[in-house]
Motif scaffolding. Structure first.
Motif, PDB file in Angstrom:
ATOM      1  N   ALA A   1      43.693  74.655  62.911  1.00 25.10           N
ATOM      2  CA  ALA A   1      43.543  75.757  63.862  1.00 25.10           C
ATOM      3  C   ALA A   1      44.864  76.044  64.575  1.00 25.10           C
ATOM      4  CB  ALA A   1      42.451  75.424  64.886  1.00 25.10           C
ATOM      5  N   ALA A   2      45.598  74.977  64.894  1.00 22.05           N
ATOM      6  CA  ALA A   2      46.901  75.146  65.552  1.00 22.05           C
ATOM      7  C   ALA A   2      47.873  75.867  64.626  1.00 22.05           C
ATOM      8  CB  ALA A   2      47.447  73.783  65.965  1.00 22.05           C
ATOM      9  N   LYS A   3      47.872  75.497  63.345  1.00 24.57           N
ATOM     10  CA  LYS A   3      48.744  76.170  62.377  1.00 24.57           C
ATOM     11  C   LYS A   3      48.433  77.660  62.293  1.00 24.57           C
ATOM     12  CE  LYS A   3      49.662  72.410  59.087  1.00 24.57           C
ATOM     13  NZ  LYS A   3      49.473  71.981  57.677  1.00 24.57           N
ATOM     14  N   ALA A   4      47.133  77.961  62.226  1.00 18.59           N
ATOM     15  CA  ALA A   4      46.728  79.364  62.111  1.00 18.59           C
ATOM     16  C   ALA A   4      47.139  80.160  63.342  1.00 18.59           C
ATOM     17  CB  ALA A   4      45.226  79.447  61.890  1.00 18.59           C
TER      18      ALA A   4
ATOM     19  N   VAL B   1      49.603  79.463  65.517  1.00 19.97           N
ATOM     20  CA  VAL B   1      51.070  79.597  65.580  1.00 19.97           C
ATOM     21  C   VAL B   1      51.541  80.664  64.600  1.00 19.97           C
ATOM     22  CG1 VAL B   1      53.232  78.406  65.074  1.00 19.97           C
ATOM     23  CG2 VAL B   1      51.460  77.263  66.418  1.00 19.97           C
ATOM     24  N   LYS B   2      50.946  80.677  63.420  1.00 16.82           N
ATOM     25  CA  LYS B   2      51.334  81.667  62.418  1.00 16.82           C
ATOM     26  C   LYS B   2      50.934  83.069  62.858  1.00 16.82           C
ATOM     27  CE  LYS B   2      51.408  82.099  57.399  1.00 16.82           C
ATOM     28  NZ  LYS B   2      50.930  81.535  56.113  1.00 16.82           N
ATOM     29  N   GLU B   3      49.762  83.174  63.502  1.00 17.09           N
ATOM     30  CA  GLU B   3      49.309  84.479  63.957  1.00 17.09           C
ATOM     31  C   GLU B   3      50.203  85.017  65.073  1.00 17.09           C
ATOM     32  OE1 GLU B   3      45.375  86.439  66.142  1.00 17.09           O
ATOM     33  OE2 GLU B   3      45.288  84.400  65.288  1.00 17.09           O
TER      34      GLU B   3
ATOM     35  N   GLU C   1      57.780  78.704  59.639  1.00 19.03           N
ATOM     36  CA  GLU C   1      57.834  79.647  58.531  1.00 19.03           C
ATOM     37  C   GLU C   1      59.160  79.541  57.790  1.00 19.03           C
ATOM     38  OE1 GLU C   1      55.821  82.229  56.200  1.00 19.03           O
ATOM     39  OE2 GLU C   1      55.049  81.545  58.145  1.00 19.03           O
ATOM     40  N   GLU C   2      60.238  79.325  58.548  1.00 16.55           N
ATOM     41  CA  GLU C   2      61.568  79.201  57.976  1.00 16.55           C
ATOM     42  C   GLU C   2      62.184  77.874  58.397  1.00 16.55           C
ATOM     43  OE1 GLU C   2      63.638  82.584  59.445  1.00 16.55           O
ATOM     44  OE2 GLU C   2      62.503  84.028  58.234  1.00 16.55           O
ATOM     45  N   SER C   3      63.327  77.554  57.815  1.00 16.35           N
ATOM     46  CA  SER C   3      64.009  76.309  58.161  1.00 16.35           C
ATOM     47  C   SER C   3      64.446  76.358  59.622  1.00 16.35           C
ATOM     48  CB  SER C   3      65.234  76.098  57.260  1.00 16.35           C
ATOM     49  OG  SER C   3      64.840  75.974  55.909  1.00 16.35           O
ATOM     50  N   PRO C   4      64.096  75.351  60.407  1.00 19.40           N
ATOM     51  CA  PRO C   4      64.430  75.362  61.838  1.00 19.40           C
ATOM     52  C   PRO C   4      65.906  75.080  62.068  1.00 19.40           C
ATOM     53  CG  PRO C   4      63.359  73.304  61.250  1.00 19.40           C
ATOM     54  CD  PRO C   4      63.318  74.167  60.024  1.00 19.40           C
TER      55      PRO C   4
ATOM     56  N   ASP D   1      55.023  82.244  66.330  1.00 21.85           N
ATOM     57  CA  ASP D   1      55.861  81.327  67.099  1.00 21.85           C
ATOM     58  C   ASP D   1      56.953  80.738  66.220  1.00 21.85           C
ATOM     59  OD1 ASP D   1      54.281  81.852  69.225  1.00 21.85           O
ATOM     60  OD2 ASP D   1      53.196  79.933  69.202  1.00 21.85           O
ATOM     61  N   TYR D   2      57.941  80.141  66.881  1.00 22.57           N
ATOM     62  CA  TYR D   2      59.074  79.572  66.143  1.00 22.57           C
ATOM     63  C   TYR D   2      58.625  78.406  65.254  1.00 22.57           C
ATOM     64  CZ  TYR D   2      63.769  77.794  65.222  1.00 22.57           C
ATOM     65  OH  TYR D   2      64.927  77.374  64.601  1.00 22.57           O
ATOM     66  N   GLY D   3      57.661  77.595  65.769  1.00 21.28           N
ATOM     67  CA  GLY D   3      57.176  76.475  64.967  1.00 21.28           C
ATOM     68  C   GLY D   3      56.127  75.672  65.701  1.00 21.28           C
ATOM     69  N   LEU D   4      55.584  74.692  64.998  1.00 21.68           N
ATOM     70  CA  LEU D   4      54.557  73.806  65.554  1.00 21.68           C
ATOM     71  C   LEU D   4      55.005  72.366  65.393  1.00 21.68           C
ATOM     72  CD1 LEU D   4      51.684  73.103  66.609  1.00 21.68           C
ATOM     73  CD2 LEU D   4      50.918  73.210  64.213  1.00 21.68           C
ATOM     74  N   LEU D   5      55.083  71.644  66.515  1.00 18.29           N
ATOM     75  CA  LEU D   5      55.411  70.222  66.503  1.00 18.29           C
ATOM     76  C   LEU D   5      54.112  69.425  66.595  1.00 18.29           C
ATOM     77  CD1 LEU D   5      57.581  67.972  66.599  1.00 18.29           C
ATOM     78  CD2 LEU D   5      57.484  68.146  69.097  1.00 18.29           C
ATOM     79  N   HIS D   6      53.836  68.651  65.558  1.00 21.66           N
ATOM     80  CA  HIS D   6      52.573  67.900  65.485  1.00 21.66           C
ATOM     81  C   HIS D   6      52.850  66.403  65.557  1.00 21.66           C
ATOM     82  CE1 HIS D   6      49.148  66.125  62.987  1.00 21.66           C
ATOM     83  NE2 HIS D   6      48.648  66.411  64.192  1.00 21.66           N
ATOM     84  N   ILE D   7      52.242  65.752  66.565  1.00 20.52           N
ATOM     85  CA  ILE D   7      52.317  64.285  66.672  1.00 20.52           C
ATOM     86  C   ILE D   7      50.923  63.760  66.370  1.00 20.52           C
ATOM     87  CG2 ILE D   7      52.803  62.318  68.140  1.00 20.52           C
ATOM     88  CD1 ILE D   7      54.185  65.608  69.221  1.00 20.52           C
TER      89      ILE D   7
END
Length: 437
Positions: A84-87, A89-91, A118-121, A94-100
């Motif tokens: 859900a977080a990925k979806a 962030v993609k919607e 989406e792209e290389s950070p 956002d620049y990216g998602l940091l998952h711990i």
């Protein structure tokens, strides 16, 4: 030497009135300032980019670690699962998602951290995230083991040995770096000036030789006068061009800054931001104070005077050798076999200055090479900021002047025969024979 001023004037006017010389004199600063302006403008666009990074911390140990900055905003998505977080962030793009990911122990957290984008950070963004997580996990592990962080911080001791000579003059590692930078800039300027304008002298001799104008000139002018005139005239043309570059470049920089609103003196990269933050700390302020002390300890007057004398002496020495090469050959292709023996001492001087002077400016190697005329203009200029006795500077300068006079005699011998030689590629053996004529 009655004809020398006329030769200098002719050579100078010929150079400065040349169309390519005029075009490059005024075009080069325009190109350089344009390139710098484009780089700064693009860098500012990149630095002004707003980034939103979402954080999904399933462990709960890293809350509060990620603080918003001017260009980066962190949002917590702890109430969502990973998909859900990925979806989301993609919607939201956002620049990216940091998952711990959730783990059983602190030791396993480092192996279960991922950054989705989406792209290389950006490398600087990733380095910043890693540094923040590392500091937090280190603190958590110490607390878990019952170690007092305050006691660890209080036990840390920074050692900075004060350097002072027997006369009471203080110095520091930072001051030595500043001295090396000053000497390195002086040596580099001399190196580039010799390469650029030495080649100009050599091409000038070859052009006159191939056009047969030299046969008319040499009938009324001594070779040594003609050679000195070319060296001095071309040198003055080079100085004129350099001064125009400095003035025009400064004016263009101010104009570009005012018109486009670009501060060319501030190229705020992420690395510079880190440096600025470090400078604002207590240790950074101490470093800045040492830098100012190092600048104050520089022998400014000695540096300026020595730079002028060694710069002029070194340039004249190498210019006479370039002129001799131009007289010995018919085209630039044939000059390659003679260029290496001239360039090698210059390259050696730069390496000795960079790798030896900083380690031991008064050692045997540094001292010896600062007296050898072919390397002294670079090495001595890099040694002087560290404090070189005046008698050593004077002796090195006398050796340089004496070698220049010998080089003029040597080059004039080759010049006298070589300017009238056509259609044959000379060898080192033939050059040696020309010295006996």
């Amino acid at each position: 030497m009655n004809h020398l001023p006329l030769i200098i004037k002719r050579e100078y006017l010929t150079k400065v009135k040349n169309k390519s010389f005029i075009v490059m004199t005024f075009l080069s600063p325009l190109i350089m300032i344009a390139l710098i302006a484009v780089v700064v403008y693009l860098s500012q666009l990149n630095n002004d980019k707003q980034r939103t990074i979402s954080v999904l911390d399933e462990t709960g140990h890293l809350e509060g670690v990620f603080q918003n900055t001017e260009n980066t905003t962190y949002t917590n998505l702890n109430d969502l699962d990973l998909e859900a977080a990925k979806a989301l962030v993609k919607e939201r793009e956002d620049y990216g998602l940091l998952h711990i990911a959730k783990v059983d122990s602190l030791e396993d957290i480092s192996d279960n951290i991922k950054f989705y984008s989406e792209e290389s950070p950006s490398l600087s963004i990733m380095s910043s995230l890693e540094r923040k997580i590392e500091e937090q996990l280190k603190e958590l592990k110490l607390r878990k083991d019952g170690v007092s962080i305050a006691m660890i911080e209080s036990s840390e001791t920074d050692i900075d040995i004060v350097q002072e000579n027997f006369d009471g003059e203080k110095s520091s590692k930072e001051g030595n770096i500043i001295k090396l930078i000053f000497g390195g800039i002086a040596g580099y300027l001399l190196f580039m000036f010799i390469i650029i304008y030495g080649n100009m002298i050599m091409r000038s001799v070859i052009e006159e030789k191939t056009s047969r104008i030299i046969e008319v000139i040499i009938s009324s002018v001594k070779p040594v006068q003609l050679m000195l005139g070319k060296i001095i005239g071309t040198s003055l043309a080079g100085i004129t061009q350099f001064v125009i570059w400095v003035i025009l470049g400064g004016v263009l920089m101010i104009v570009v800054s005012l018109i486009l609103g670009i501060n060319l003196s501030e190229l705020q990269t992420p690395q510079q931001e880190m440096i600025n933050q470090a400078m604002q700390s207590e240790g950074g302020q101490a470093f800045a104070q040492k830098v100012f002390i190092g600048l104050g300890n520089l022998p400014i007057v000695n540096l300026i005077i020595a730079f002028l004398f060694f710069f002029i002496g070194g340039y004249l020495l190498y210019s006479s050798l370039y002129a001799a090469i131009g007289a010995a050959v018919d085209n630039e292709t044939d000059t390659q076999q003679f260029m290496l023996p001239i360039l090698m001492p210059l390259i050696l001087a730069v390496y000795v200055g960079v790798f030896t002077v900083i380690e031991d400016p008064h050692g045997t190697v540094s001292t010896v090479f600062s007296f050898i005329p072919l390397t002294s203009p670079v090495v001595m200029l890099m040694r002087i900021p560290f404090g070189v006795p005046l008698w050593q500077q004077g002796l090195s300068l006398l050796l340089l002047i004496g070698t220049f006079m010998f080089a003029v005699w040597f080059a004039a011998k080759i010049y006298r025969v070589g300017i009238l030689m056509y259609g044959k590629k000379p060898t080192y053996k033939e050059l040696f024979k020309w010295l006996k004529y």
